[in-house]
Write an enzyme that holds these catalytic residues in place. Structure first.
Site, PDB file in Angstrom:
ATOM      1  N   ASP A 155       0.825  -1.218   0.000  1.00  0.00           N
ATOM      2  CA  ASP A 155       0.000   0.000   0.000  1.00  0.00           C
ATOM      3  C   ASP A 155       0.853   1.260   0.000  1.00  0.00           C
ATOM      4  O   ASP A 155       0.668   2.149  -0.832  1.00  0.00           O
ATOM      5  CB  ASP A 155      -0.902   0.059   1.252  1.00  0.00           C
ATOM      6  CG  ASP A 155      -2.091  -0.885   1.162  1.00  0.00           C
ATOM      7  OD1 ASP A 155      -2.489  -1.248   0.043  1.00  0.00           O
ATOM      8  OD2 ASP A 155      -2.625  -1.246   2.232  1.00  0.00           O
ATOM      9  N   ASP A 172      -7.739   3.203  12.691  1.00  0.00           N
ATOM     10  CA  ASP A 172      -6.417   3.833  12.623  1.00  0.00           C
ATOM     11  C   ASP A 172      -6.448   5.205  11.952  1.00  0.00           C
ATOM     12  O   ASP A 172      -5.740   6.124  12.360  1.00  0.00           O
ATOM     13  CB  ASP A 172      -5.429   2.907  11.917  1.00  0.00           C
ATOM     14  CG  ASP A 172      -5.094   1.696  12.777  1.00  0.00           C
ATOM     15  OD1 ASP A 172      -5.084   1.847  14.006  1.00  0.00           O
ATOM     16  OD2 ASP A 172      -4.859   0.614  12.218  1.00  0.00           O
ATOM     17  N   SER A 177      -4.051  -9.115   6.989  1.00  0.00           N
ATOM     18  CA  SER A 177      -3.678  -7.726   7.265  1.00  0.00           C
ATOM     19  C   SER A 177      -3.116  -7.687   8.684  1.00  0.00           C
ATOM     20  O   SER A 177      -3.813  -7.987   9.651  1.00  0.00           O
ATOM     21  CB  SER A 177      -4.914  -6.831   7.130  1.00  0.00           C
ATOM     22  OG  SER A 177      -4.670  -5.607   7.778  1.00  0.00           O
TER      23      SER A 177
HETATM   24  N1  ARG Z   1      -8.614  -3.761  15.784  1.00  0.00           N
HETATM   25  C1  ARG Z   1      -7.418  -3.172  16.322  1.00  0.00           C
HETATM   26  C2  ARG Z   1      -7.587  -1.704  16.521  1.00  0.00           C
HETATM   27  O1  ARG Z   1      -8.504  -1.122  16.028  1.00  0.00           O
HETATM   28  C3  ARG Z   1      -6.217  -3.505  15.475  1.00  0.00           C
HETATM   29  C4  ARG Z   1      -6.130  -2.761  14.197  1.00  0.00           C
HETATM   30  C5  ARG Z   1      -4.993  -3.228  13.386  1.00  0.00           C
HETATM   31  N2  ARG Z   1      -4.653  -2.265  12.386  1.00  0.00           N
HETATM   32  C6  ARG Z   1      -4.316  -2.569  11.151  1.00  0.00           C
HETATM   33  N3  ARG Z   1      -4.027  -1.605  10.353  1.00  0.00           N
HETATM   34  N4  ARG Z   1      -4.294  -3.807  10.710  1.00  0.00           N
HETATM   35  O2  ARG Z   1      -6.805  -1.101  17.209  1.00  0.00           O
END
Ligand code: ARG
Length: 419
Positions: free
Chosen positions: A33, A143, A195
């Site tokens: 990405d 995120d 992921s």
């Molecule tokens: N579900 C978790 C959170 O919201 C982990 C997220 C993982 N992030 C990622 N970009 N794969 O904090």
């Protein structure tokens, strides 16, 4: 092929107007990405790109390779920052003191890392004369919220672009774009990988069969924690020494916090400890399943919690989990900079002044169980608690009077309802 055009009408004040993007600070991981982004930003915006890669203790990264890749793809510069110390002391330690778990199982490693990554992005963007920060988060996750809320809070003058959210390329198109633009794609075109996000406080996997709630975990998802059925037949007891709420030694050996977190993770992982199969309420409204591997947290959080409860009174122990819960929710929800967190931290710090002592935890085939406790601040007197001793501060003959008054309102209410 031409990916969909960059959005012309920003929704939020901090979204960049394409015409005024000159130099972009890209949060670069070296993956597909952000590598596609690195090229795409140069092409679509005609902008210069400075890359920032942050080391939060994610295992198995080769930062020289990442830097070389960024420069080869046209980055002006690529800064690699080792932020492990800062992450451990300023983000993970407060989380330990707040017994931080979201949804009963997620120790927030990603949620704790994002505000630090975004803060570093702001610092580097300013130092390098960038007008815009770019990140690789999708439009469906937490995120993006954590990163953009941090940037908008700390640097109102900076703009944000989130190409993955707007370009509408799927994995296939990204790979095609990469091929077309000389971006090396590792792993080729086989099935999309999980992921992953990880740092020294844990690792998450999403995607593929994980999205099928009815699908039990496949073995290959576990890259950190030994599957419990393969863990050693002999248990191991780990003693964690805490000072003022922070772990400082393992089995009597004093360690720097980063090293202690890594060592704890390795020992717990070997015993299959720290697997969490979690359904989670994201702040953007979705319910999602994550597979977490959190070996260090699975030992240190219960150890801290146990020690804290030992040195606190019944009233403090009734109260603090409510604050802890609010602390974890704010952090999960991307509001690291919210003043309420500072207010909660003040209380959390105050309580943790007394959280000094040692907890022994027995690790065995996926389980971690507290087996020993000691603290100079324990609100505990073995002779008072003992069945076999009488006298001292505790007067058993006072108990009936206590019970009579303690139960008074409940007895009156019972009578009223049953008359
Ligand atoms: N579900 C978790 C959170 O919201 C982990 C997220 C993982 N992030 C990622 N970009 N794969 O904090």
């Amino acid at each position: 092929m031409s990916p969909s055009p960059i959005s012309a009408t920003p929704t939020a004040s901090y979204e960049a107007d394409p015409a005024s993007v000159r130099r972009v600070l890209l949060l670069y991981s070296g993956g597909l990405d952000t590598s596609v982004m690195l090229k795409w930003i140069q092409d679509e915006y005609g902008a210069e790109v400075v890359c920032l890669t942050v080391n939060l203790g994610q295992p198995g990264e080769d930062y020289e390779v990442i830097e070389g890749k960024a420069l080869r793809l046209g980055a002006l510069e690529c800064h690699v920052v080792d932020a492990r110390e800062q992450f451990a002391h300023e983000y993970v330690a407060p989380a330990i003191k707040a017994n931080a778990l979201y949804g009963g199982g997620y120790p927030l490693f990603t949620a704790l890392g994002r505000p630090l990554i975004a803060k570093l992005a702001v610092e580097h963007a300013r130092a390098c004369g960038c007008d815009t920060i770019a990140h690789g988060c999708t439009g469906k996750g937490n995120d993006q919220v954590r990163i953009e809320a941090t940037i908008a809070t700390l640097a109102p003058e900076l703009k944000v672009i989130a190409p993955v959210r707007s370009w509408q390329m799927g994995r296939e198109e990204e790979i095609a774009y990469a091929r077309e633009h000389g971006i090396p794609v590792k792993g080729g075109t086989e099935a999309a990988p999980y992921s992953i996000d990880d740092n020294l406080w844990g690792r998450s996997s999403e995607g593929r069969w994980i999205e099928d709630l009815d699908h039990a975990p496949e073995d290959d998802v576990f890259q950190l924690v030994t599957r419990p059925e393969l863990a050693p037949d002999e248990p191991e007891t780990l003693t964690v020494q805490f000072e003022r709420g922070v772990p400082v030694a393992l089995n009597g050996e004093r360690l720097e916090l980063v090293q202690l977190l890594e060592r704890t993770a390795a020992i717990a992982a070997r015993h299959g400890v720290g697997i969490v199969d979690h359904i989670e309420d994201r702040i953007v409204g979705l319910k999602v399943r994550d597979i977490y591997e959190v070996p260090a947290a699975a030992v240190l959080l219960p150890a801290h919690d146990e020690l804290e409860r030992l040195v606190c009174t019944i009233h403090q122990n009734q109260f603090k989990p409510q604050l802890d819960h609010q602390w974890a929710y704010l952090v999960y929800a991307g509001l690291w900079w919210e003043p309420l967190r500072g207010d909660l931290d003040a209380y959390v710090e105050q309580v943790n002044e007394r959280v000094t002592g040692a907890i022994g935890i027995k690790l065995y085939k996926g389980h971690a169980r507290v087996v020993t406790r000691s603290s100079p601040n324990a609100v505990y007197d073995a002779s008072l608690a003992s069945f076999s001793q009488s006298g001292g501060l505790f007067s058993q003959s006072a108990s009936p009077g206590f019970i009579e008054l303690w139960s008074l309102q409940s007895r009156m209410a019972w009578r009223l309802r049953n008359e």
